[in-house]
Enzyme design. Structure first.
Site, PDB file in Angstrom:
ATOM      1  N   LEU A 125       0.742  -1.119  -0.256  1.00 38.11           N
ATOM      2  CA  LEU A 125      -0.086  -0.030   0.018  1.00 38.11           C
ATOM      3  C   LEU A 125       0.883   1.389  -0.031  1.00 38.11           C
ATOM      4  CD1 LEU A 125      -2.865   1.483   0.151  1.00 38.11           C
ATOM      5  CD2 LEU A 125      -2.415   1.352   2.737  1.00 38.11           C
ATOM      6  N   GLU A 363       1.907   0.589  10.106  1.00 39.63           N
ATOM      7  CA  GLU A 363       0.450   0.253  10.109  1.00 39.63           C
ATOM      8  C   GLU A 363      -0.299   1.398  10.680  1.00 39.63           C
ATOM      9  OE1 GLU A 363      -1.338  -3.659  10.149  1.00 39.63           O
ATOM     10  OE2 GLU A 363       0.514  -4.530  10.084  1.00 39.63           O
TER      11      GLU A 363
END
Length: 380
Positions: A125, A363
């Site tokens: 991502l 994250e």
């Protein structure tokens, strides 16, 4: 909500503890110094069912829930956060994305190989210029007949070099459009898909982190997860579970630091008595233990709610925020308790100190967790 270990959790804790003592602890500093990613360890974890903890048995997994998953990550991370991190990334990101959003055909195709660790998984991502601002990603996927052609790059990708398969989110619509990104599964080798620079990191050095590079990489449409345009929305849901993983990683590091500091404080003598007798030391241990217990409760509460199928956006963000900051504080205090020895590689706490910081960044940074929590609160 009570947090009492189940029989499965107790069994997993003992199994992982024994495995870590035998197969990880003897070599962890060598891996750390050389930044070696010990693939063979993850193959062994696959044999134990720990690389597909959340995957139902029909797809070759262990079929456990998040409580068992948290237990496994924490026990690994008490010994080596790098191994806990890689195990978590494989389970919650790559494997978890396919599990949540793949078709039955896709699940049967890829999950058995991931759950057994025949294949190591990666998830892409983040990009060089878009960390928390994922909506402005520059990796693009352009439709071309039965394929999409990807161009761009991802960075800070766990297992970017050694993985056999990756879930990659690329832009298929307008920049900034939350419905303008799509998730693709890309197997290796695929022409135009390669890895780039490997990061030379402060901590978590045995967990491989590299770039992923896409140059006219053709991916068949059957490798799209869910619908075109749903990739970003899917990713946010995947990260809800991923934050529980990082909370568990943080919890394990903090527990390892506390155990090491407690033991050392009993063995180290100054002024003809163990330093644990001194209030300055004992109060540090008391604060560490209290914060770790609170982090544990937050983490297992989020895990329990996740297993119940509830929305855990707020709970996972709270657990990740608090546990990661606790890990940093606990590791810092552990180094202080060890004194000069804590600053050397002869004792484990300097590695906890280096590894812990990643937990406040990966994250979603602590600041992003606060943003998520605040937005959830203000919706009400």
């Amino acid at each position: 909500m009570e947090s009492v270990a189940t029989e499965n959790q107790t069994m997993i804790a003992h199994m992982v503890r024994d495995f870590a003592a035998t197969h990880i602890k003897p070599d962890m500093m060598r891996w750390d110094n050389s930044q070696e990613f010990p693939v063979h360890i993850f193959k062994q974890l696959g044999e134990l069912g720990l690389m597909g903890v959340l995957v139902p048995q029909e797809y070759g997994g262990s079929g456990f829930g998040y409580a068992e998953y948290v237990t496994a990550i924490a026990e690994l991370s008490k010994v080596d956060g790098s191994i806990g991190l890689s195990m978590a990334a494989h389970n919650s990101l790559c494997t978890g994305h396919i599990l949540q959003f793949g078709s039955e055909e896709q699940k049967h195709k890829w999950l058995p190989k991931l759950a057994s660790a025949e294949w190591i998984g990666a998830w892409g991502l983040t990009e060089p210029n878009t960390g928390s601002d994922a909506g402005n990603m520059r990796t693009v996927a352009v439709e071309d007949g039965d394929y999409y052609v990807l161009n761009g790059a991802k960075n800070f990708i766990t297992h970017g070099k050694s993985s056999d398969i990756a879930v990659v989110i690329a832009r298929t619509g307008a920049v900034g459009d939350s419905h303008g990104m799509t998730a693709f599964v890309i197997e290796k080798p695929t022409e135009g898909f390669t890895h780039g620079l490997k990061s030379d990191k402060l901590g978590m050095r045995a967990s491989e982190t590299t770039e992923l590079i896409f140059t006219d990489c053709r991916v068949p449409k059957e490798n799209i997860l869910g619908k075109v345009g749903d990739g970003f929305i899917q990713s946010m849901k995947v990260l809800d579970g991923g934050r529980i993983s990082i909370a568990a990683l943080s919890l394990g590091i903090a527990q390892g630091a506390l155990e090491a500091a407690t033991q050392y404080s009993k063995e180290r003598h100054q002024f003809n008595q163990p330093i644990s007798n001194f209030q300055g030391i004992s109060f540090k241990l008391a604060d560490m233990a209290t914060e770790i217990e609170a982090a544990s409760l937050l983490t297992y509460r989020a895990a329990t709610l996740k297993d119940l199928g509830q929305n855990v956006t707020q709970e996972s963000a709270m657990a990740k925020l608090y546990a990661s900051e606790v890990a940093v504080r606990a590791a810092n205090e552990a180094v202080q308790i060890f004194g000069g020895y804590g600053y050397t590689k002869d004792y484990p706490v300097e590695k906890f100190y280096r590894d812990a910081k990643l937990c406040t960044i990966g994250e979603g940074t602590s600041e992003i967790q606060k943003l998520v929590i605040a937005r959830t609160l203000l919706k009400g």
